[in-house]
Design a protein around this motif. Structure first.
Motif, PDB file in Angstrom:
ATOM      1  N   PHE A 174       0.813  -1.198   0.000  1.00  0.00           N
ATOM      2  CA  PHE A 174       0.000   0.000   0.000  1.00  0.00           C
ATOM      3  C   PHE A 174       0.852   1.257   0.000  1.00  0.00           C
ATOM      4  N   ASP A 175       0.377   2.271  -0.722  1.00  0.00           N
ATOM      5  CA  ASP A 175       0.879   3.622  -0.525  1.00  0.00           C
ATOM      6  C   ASP A 175       0.257   4.137   0.774  1.00  0.00           C
ATOM      7  N   PHE A 176       0.737   5.267   1.274  1.00  0.00           N
ATOM      8  CA  PHE A 176       0.169   5.803   2.521  1.00  0.00           C
ATOM      9  C   PHE A 176      -0.679   7.049   2.276  1.00  0.00           C
ATOM     10  N   ASP A 177      -0.048   8.148   1.886  1.00  0.00           N
ATOM     11  CA  ASP A 177      -0.773   9.415   1.707  1.00  0.00           C
ATOM     12  C   ASP A 177      -1.725   9.316   0.521  1.00  0.00           C
ATOM     13  N   GLY A 178      -2.989   9.611   0.761  1.00  0.00           N
ATOM     14  CA  GLY A 178      -3.976   9.565  -0.303  1.00  0.00           C
ATOM     15  C   GLY A 178      -4.493   8.182  -0.598  1.00  0.00           C
ATOM     16  N   CYS A 179      -3.992   7.200   0.121  1.00  0.00           N
ATOM     17  CA  CYS A 179      -4.427   5.814  -0.071  1.00  0.00           C
ATOM     18  C   CYS A 179      -4.955   5.245   1.240  1.00  0.00           C
ATOM     19  N   LEU A 180      -4.086   5.123   2.232  1.00  0.00           N
ATOM     20  CA  LEU A 180      -4.513   4.674   3.548  1.00  0.00           C
ATOM     21  C   LEU A 180      -4.942   5.838   4.428  1.00  0.00           C
ATOM     22  N   ALA A 181      -4.297   6.976   4.237  1.00  0.00           N
ATOM     23  CA  ALA A 181      -4.577   8.136   5.083  1.00  0.00           C
ATOM     24  C   ALA A 181      -4.783   9.393   4.254  1.00  0.00           C
ATOM     25  N   ARG A 182      -5.677  10.239   4.729  1.00  0.00           N
ATOM     26  CA  ARG A 182      -5.893  11.546   4.113  1.00  0.00           C
ATOM     27  C   ARG A 182      -4.974  12.548   4.806  1.00  0.00           C
ATOM     28  N   THR A 183      -4.050  13.135   4.060  1.00  0.00           N
ATOM     29  CA  THR A 183      -3.106  14.096   4.618  1.00  0.00           C
ATOM     30  C   THR A 183      -3.098  15.355   3.764  1.00  0.00           C
ATOM     31  N   ILE A 221       3.734  -1.053   3.741  1.00  0.00           N
ATOM     32  CA  ILE A 221       3.551   0.296   3.213  1.00  0.00           C
ATOM     33  C   ILE A 221       4.838   0.733   2.525  1.00  0.00           C
ATOM     34  N   PHE A 222       4.708   1.173   1.270  1.00  0.00           N
ATOM     35  CA  PHE A 222       5.824   1.758   0.524  1.00  0.00           C
ATOM     36  C   PHE A 222       5.431   3.193   0.202  1.00  0.00           C
ATOM     37  N   THR A 223       6.117   4.179   0.778  1.00  0.00           N
ATOM     38  CA  THR A 223       5.699   5.559   0.624  1.00  0.00           C
ATOM     39  C   THR A 223       6.887   6.471   0.317  1.00  0.00           C
ATOM     40  N   ASN A 224       6.689   7.414  -0.568  1.00  0.00           N
ATOM     41  CA  ASN A 224       7.704   8.442  -0.847  1.00  0.00           C
ATOM     42  C   ASN A 224       7.515   9.613   0.109  1.00  0.00           C
ATOM     43  N   GLU A 225       8.603  10.200   0.578  1.00  0.00           N
ATOM     44  CA  GLU A 225       8.516  11.392   1.441  1.00  0.00           C
ATOM     45  C   GLU A 225       9.752  12.250   1.249  1.00  0.00           C
ATOM     46  N   SER A 226       9.760  13.026   0.172  1.00  0.00           N
ATOM     47  CA  SER A 226      10.935  13.837  -0.148  1.00  0.00           C
ATOM     48  C   SER A 226      11.134  15.005   0.812  1.00  0.00           C
ATOM     49  N   ASP A 227      10.091  15.369   1.585  1.00  0.00           N
ATOM     50  CA  ASP A 227      10.262  16.457   2.554  1.00  0.00           C
ATOM     51  C   ASP A 227      11.382  16.148   3.539  1.00  0.00           C
ATOM     52  N   ILE A 228      11.568  14.885   3.857  1.00  0.00           N
ATOM     53  CA  ILE A 228      12.621  14.511   4.805  1.00  0.00           C
ATOM     54  C   ILE A 228      13.992  14.885   4.263  1.00  0.00           C
ATOM     55  N   GLU A 229      14.169  14.809   2.967  1.00  0.00           N
ATOM     56  CA  GLU A 229      15.425  15.213   2.350  1.00  0.00           C
ATOM     57  C   GLU A 229      15.471  16.717   2.095  1.00  0.00           C
ATOM     58  N   ARG A 230      14.340  17.274   1.632  1.00  0.00           N
ATOM     59  CA  ARG A 230      14.312  18.684   1.235  1.00  0.00           C
ATOM     60  C   ARG A 230      14.376  19.631   2.425  1.00  0.00           C
ATOM     61  N   TRP A 231      13.732  19.280   3.525  1.00  0.00           N
ATOM     62  CA  TRP A 231      13.677  20.179   4.678  1.00  0.00           C
ATOM     63  C   TRP A 231      14.962  20.075   5.498  1.00  0.00           C
ATOM     64  N   LYS A 232      16.038  20.565   4.949  1.00  0.00           N
ATOM     65  CA  LYS A 232      17.335  20.405   5.599  1.00  0.00           C
ATOM     66  C   LYS A 232      17.392  21.097   6.953  1.00  0.00           C
ATOM     67  N   ASN A 233      16.712  22.218   7.084  1.00  0.00           N
ATOM     68  CA  ASN A 233      16.722  22.942   8.351  1.00  0.00           C
ATOM     69  C   ASN A 233      15.625  22.487   9.306  1.00  0.00           C
ATOM     70  N   LYS A 234      14.679  21.675   8.797  1.00  0.00           N
ATOM     71  CA  LYS A 234      13.583  21.169   9.627  1.00  0.00           C
ATOM     72  C   LYS A 234      13.420  19.665   9.424  1.00  0.00           C
ATOM     73  N   ARG A 235      14.530  18.992   9.199  1.00  0.00           N
ATOM     74  CA  ARG A 235      14.440  17.565   8.899  1.00  0.00           C
ATOM     75  C   ARG A 235      13.837  16.770  10.043  1.00  0.00           C
ATOM     76  N   GLN A 236      14.178  17.122  11.278  1.00  0.00           N
ATOM     77  CA  GLN A 236      13.606  16.397  12.421  1.00  0.00           C
ATOM     78  C   GLN A 236      12.090  16.539  12.447  1.00  0.00           C
ATOM     79  N   VAL A 237      11.592  17.728  12.111  1.00  0.00           N
ATOM     80  CA  VAL A 237      10.138  17.953  12.063  1.00  0.00           C
ATOM     81  C   VAL A 237       9.496  17.045  11.020  1.00  0.00           C
ATOM     82  N   ALA A 238      10.111  16.963   9.841  1.00  0.00           N
ATOM     83  CA  ALA A 238       9.572  16.130   8.765  1.00  0.00           C
ATOM     84  C   ALA A 238       9.598  14.650   9.148  1.00  0.00           C
TER      85      ALA A 238
END
Length: 205
Positions: free
Chosen positions: A45-54, A87-104
């Motif tokens: 399963f994907d996660f966002d938009g599939c199992l969960a509404r985010t 669950i196989f999910t993409n989450e590029s925010d974890i890479e992109r949010w360099k200054n807020k990576r812990q938040v992501a």
């Protein structure tokens, strides 16, 4: 593509992971949830938009809701039928949010953990953190099959997956109103039957 013990980390770059979560290259994963049994039958399963509404406008472990009320029952039925849920999910925010990576990281992992608690069934999770425009292309980001290859080769007790009995569900199917076709191409690369979420869940609502 293989993993050694020295390749597995307790954090993703400068972010600390929650207990039970590990990192390998550009993947964060929950290898073994309590009650998880490896299987030749995989329900992917994907996660966002599939199992969960985010929403991209909200962050936090509680910033999500279940897409369909039938989902917990349906997932429990798959588990009872001998499927391993992954669950196989993409989450590029974890890479992109360099200054807020812990938040992501905390947001994504928190949502996934809370979802698993809600549905009351063991689920294995793989998160691809690489960027969609990376050069070279990240081998783990869907539609690339890297997450699946790692799951089957390293985290399924050596059991080969029966692709005829396994399947993939995701919302990114390349339809006019879809944001991408990553999920359907991911399934095609592996050789899995593919379904959009409403095909699998709405009939039980």
């Amino acid at each position: 593509m293989s993993i050694s013990t020295s390749d597995i980390k307790d954090g993703y770059k400068d972010a600390i992971l929650l207990p039970k979560w590990k990192a390998f290259q550009t993947i964060i994963f929950l290898e073994c949830d309590v009650g998880l049994d490896d299987s030749k039958k995989i329900a992917a399963f994907d996660f966002d938009g599939c199992l969960a509404r985010t929403s991209v406008k909200r962050v936090g472990a509680d910033a999500w809701s279940v897409m369909y009320p039938s989902k917990p029952e349906k997932l429990q039925n798959f588990y009872n039928d001998g499927y391993k849920l992954v669950i196989f999910t993409n989450e590029s925010d974890i890479e992109r949010w360099k200054n807020k990576r812990q938040v992501a990281v905390d947001s994504k992992l928190g949502r996934l953990e809370n979802f698993i608690k809600l549905v009351k069934v063991a689920i294995q999770v793989f998160i691809a953190c690489g960027l969609s425009h990376g050069v070279p292309e990240d081998p783990f980001r869907k539609p690339k099959p890297g997450m699946w290859i790692i799951m089957e080769k390293e985290f399924n007790s050596g059991l080969p997956v029966d692709t005829n009995q396994s399947f993939c569900v995701g919302d990114a199917a390349g339809r006019p109103d879809h944001h991408s076709d990553a999920d359907i191409k991911f399934a095609q690369a592996i050789g899995l039957k593919f379904y959009v979420p409403e095909e699998y869940f709405i009939n039980l609502d």
